[in-house]
Design a protein around this motif. Structure first.
Motif, PDB file in Angstrom:
ATOM      1  N   GLU A  73       0.827  -1.207   0.000  1.00 41.56           N
ATOM      2  CA  GLU A  73       0.000   0.000   0.000  1.00 41.56           C
ATOM      3  C   GLU A  73       0.861   1.256   0.000  1.00 41.56           C
ATOM      4  N   ILE A  74       1.927   1.255   0.768  1.00 37.75           N
ATOM      5  CA  ILE A  74       2.816   2.412   0.826  1.00 37.75           C
ATOM      6  C   ILE A  74       3.501   2.635  -0.519  1.00 37.75           C
ATOM      7  N   ALA A  75       3.919   1.547  -1.156  1.00 35.89           N
ATOM      8  CA  ALA A  75       4.559   1.666  -2.465  1.00 35.89           C
ATOM      9  C   ALA A  75       3.600   2.217  -3.506  1.00 35.89           C
ATOM     10  N   ALA A  76       2.315   1.852  -3.407  1.00 33.81           N
ATOM     11  CA  ALA A  76       1.327   2.297  -4.386  1.00 33.81           C
ATOM     12  C   ALA A  76       0.910   3.747  -4.178  1.00 33.81           C
ATOM     13  N   LEU A  77       0.931   4.221  -2.931  1.00 36.60           N
ATOM     14  CA  LEU A  77       0.320   5.515  -2.622  1.00 36.60           C
ATOM     15  C   LEU A  77       1.297   6.584  -2.148  1.00 36.60           C
ATOM     16  N   SER A  78       2.458   6.205  -1.658  1.00 36.00           N
ATOM     17  CA  SER A  78       3.442   7.152  -1.116  1.00 36.00           C
ATOM     18  C   SER A  78       2.818   8.113  -0.109  1.00 36.00           C
ATOM     19  N   PRO A  79       2.244   7.605   0.963  1.00 37.93           N
ATOM     20  CA  PRO A  79       1.594   8.493   1.931  1.00 37.93           C
ATOM     21  C   PRO A  79       2.591   9.369   2.677  1.00 37.93           C
ATOM     22  N   ALA A  80       2.145  10.553   3.048  1.00 36.79           N
ATOM     23  CA  ALA A  80       2.942  11.439   3.885  1.00 36.79           C
ATOM     24  C   ALA A  80       2.686  11.170   5.360  1.00 36.79           C
ATOM     25  N   ARG A  81       1.570  10.500   5.643  1.00 37.75           N
ATOM     26  CA  ARG A  81       1.210  10.189   7.031  1.00 37.75           C
ATOM     27  C   ARG A  81       0.603   8.785   7.065  1.00 37.75           C
ATOM     28  N   LEU A  82       0.978   8.030   8.078  1.00 36.85           N
ATOM     29  CA  LEU A  82       0.447   6.685   8.280  1.00 36.85           C
ATOM     30  C   LEU A  82      -0.145   6.610   9.678  1.00 36.85           C
ATOM     31  N   ILE A  83      -1.423   6.234   9.755  1.00 32.95           N
ATOM     32  CA  ILE A  83      -2.102   6.143  11.045  1.00 32.95           C
ATOM     33  C   ILE A  83      -2.491   4.698  11.307  1.00 32.95           C
ATOM     34  N   PHE A  84      -2.006   4.173  12.441  1.00 27.43           N
ATOM     35  CA  PHE A  84      -2.443   2.876  12.935  1.00 27.43           C
ATOM     36  C   PHE A  84      -3.595   3.122  13.906  1.00 27.43           C
ATOM     37  N   LEU A  85      -4.754   2.552  13.612  1.00 26.12           N
ATOM     38  CA  LEU A  85      -5.972   2.921  14.344  1.00 26.12           C
ATOM     39  C   LEU A  85      -6.250   1.963  15.510  1.00 26.12           C
ATOM     40  N   GLY A  86      -5.227   1.663  16.278  1.00 25.76           N
ATOM     41  CA  GLY A  86      -5.415   0.897  17.496  1.00 25.76           C
ATOM     42  C   GLY A  86      -5.328  -0.607  17.325  1.00 25.76           C
ATOM     43  N   ASP A  87      -5.006  -1.294  18.427  1.00 23.90           N
ATOM     44  CA  ASP A  87      -4.739  -2.738  18.428  1.00 23.90           C
ATOM     45  C   ASP A  87      -3.707  -3.082  17.354  1.00 23.90           C
ATOM     46  N   SER A  88      -2.693  -2.236  17.258  1.00 26.50           N
ATOM     47  CA  SER A  88      -1.598  -2.520  16.342  1.00 26.50           C
ATOM     48  C   SER A  88      -0.809  -3.733  16.832  1.00 26.50           C
ATOM     49  N   PHE A  89      -0.731  -3.881  18.159  1.00 24.97           N
ATOM     50  CA  PHE A  89      -0.088  -5.035  18.774  1.00 24.97           C
ATOM     51  C   PHE A  89      -1.142  -5.875  19.487  1.00 24.97           C
ATOM     52  N   HIS A  90      -0.927  -7.182  19.500  1.00 21.98           N
ATOM     53  CA  HIS A  90      -1.946  -8.066  20.062  1.00 21.98           C
ATOM     54  C   HIS A  90      -1.993  -8.010  21.587  1.00 21.98           C
ATOM     55  N   ASP A  91      -0.888  -7.635  22.224  1.00 28.10           N
ATOM     56  CA  ASP A  91      -0.881  -7.516  23.687  1.00 28.10           C
ATOM     57  C   ASP A  91       0.248  -6.578  24.089  1.00 28.10           C
ATOM     58  N   GLY A  92       0.328  -6.289  25.379  1.00 26.38           N
ATOM     59  CA  GLY A  92       1.288  -5.308  25.864  1.00 26.38           C
ATOM     60  C   GLY A  92       2.737  -5.719  25.756  1.00 26.38           C
ATOM     61  N   GLN A  93       3.006  -7.012  25.574  1.00 25.93           N
ATOM     62  CA  GLN A  93       4.381  -7.491  25.454  1.00 25.93           C
ATOM     63  C   GLN A  93       4.778  -7.794  24.004  1.00 25.93           C
ATOM     64  N   ALA A  94       3.871  -7.581  23.075  1.00 27.12           N
ATOM     65  CA  ALA A  94       4.109  -7.979  21.681  1.00 27.12           C
ATOM     66  C   ALA A  94       5.280  -7.237  21.051  1.00 27.12           C
ATOM     67  N   GLU A  95       5.452  -5.972  21.410  1.00 29.06           N
ATOM     68  CA  GLU A  95       6.562  -5.213  20.830  1.00 29.06           C
ATOM     69  C   GLU A  95       7.894  -5.883  21.137  1.00 29.06           C
ATOM     70  N   GLY A  96       8.029  -6.418  22.351  1.00 25.68           N
ATOM     71  CA  GLY A  96       9.264  -7.088  22.741  1.00 25.68           C
ATOM     72  C   GLY A  96       9.481  -8.422  22.051  1.00 25.68           C
ATOM     73  N   ARG A  97       8.423  -9.002  21.498  1.00 29.88           N
ATOM     74  CA  ARG A  97       8.561 -10.282  20.805  1.00 29.88           C
ATOM     75  C   ARG A  97       8.829 -10.119  19.310  1.00 29.88           C
TER      76      ARG A  97
END
Length: 235
Positions: A73-97
């Motif tokens: 999607e980024i390659a097709a559209l070249s957005p200037a802003r990207l918004i993740f609309l919540g629940d980007s990670f499945h749980d509070g420790q997911a970033e560390g995994r």
């Protein structure tokens, strides 16, 4: 009934609370005049969460697959802003995994563009080590972008959380697809994550959120299909 216009890219352009927006076949929302790409409910590391908590050995590639789809999607559209609309990670420790290469891919998303993380019920604090701005909600083109839809009518609200899906039957066969759902006043996005399921738009969880007939914009292989309320079926 919500008015829509088919696009050459396979998406559907609609007017949402006075703003022109594009519903993409990937499940992303494109705000062209603002060069803003919005995706909801990526649930990074859901596979590793199920392995750790329940011993269910799902293939550990959901984050990679979701990032691959996002990169297209980024390659097709070249957005200037990207918004993740919540629940980007499945749980509070997911970033560390996160695998090291997946974490680097996420860091690279902030290079040359604004990266915004709206918090959700699965990731209430947002990311800790990754770049970008963590917010409760964002305001763009008069639209309020947040993770969980608020009760009652909320004109101009764009939300995720419910993972909408549409079921259509024809004779003895039926098809069920992730979908956008809107009445032209508010919009709920489908889940973007590879391992996320879908909740039928006729479920009572959607009751009271829309003030008029709804359009379900179902994600097909080549395009987004507009489905009117009379064609929708319960599970």
């Amino acid at each position: 009934m919500t008015r829509f216009e088919a696009s050459a890219c396979g998406g559907l352009r609609i007017e949402l609370a006075g703003a022109s927006v594009m519903l993409r076949g990937s499940g992303a929302l494109w705000l062209e005049t603002e060069r803003t790409l919005v995706v909801a409910d990526l649930h990074f590391e859901k596979g590793s969460s199920y392995a750790a908590r329940f011993g269910q050995m799902l293939p550990p590639y959901d984050t990679r697959e979701t990032l691959d789809r996002l990169d297209r999607e980024i390659a097709a559209l070249s957005p200037a802003r990207l918004i993740f609309l919540g629940d980007s990670f499945h749980d509070g420790q997911a970033e560390g995994r996160l695998a090291a290469d997946d974490a680097e891919r996420l860091r690279s998303l902030a290079r040359g563009r604004d990266l915004v993380w709206a918090v959700g019920n699965h990731d209430e604090e947002g990311p800790r080590a990754l770049p970008g701005e963590v917010v409760d909600e964002a305001l763009i083109l008069g639209l309020v972008l947040r993770h969980e839809p608020r009760g009652g009518l909320q004109p101009g609200e764009v939300a995720g959380h419910l993972h909408p899906a549409a079921k259509v039957s024809s004779g003895r066969s039926s098809v069920r697809r992730r979908c956008f759902v809107t009445d032209g006043s508010r919009l709920i996005l489908p889940a973007f994550g590879a391992y996320t399921g879908g909740l039928n738009v006729l479920d009572r969880a959607f009751s009271g959120l829309f003030g008029g007939p709804v359009l379900a914009a179902a994600l097909g292989k080549q395009k987004v299909h507009a489905i009117g309320p009379r064609s929708l079926r319960p599970d």
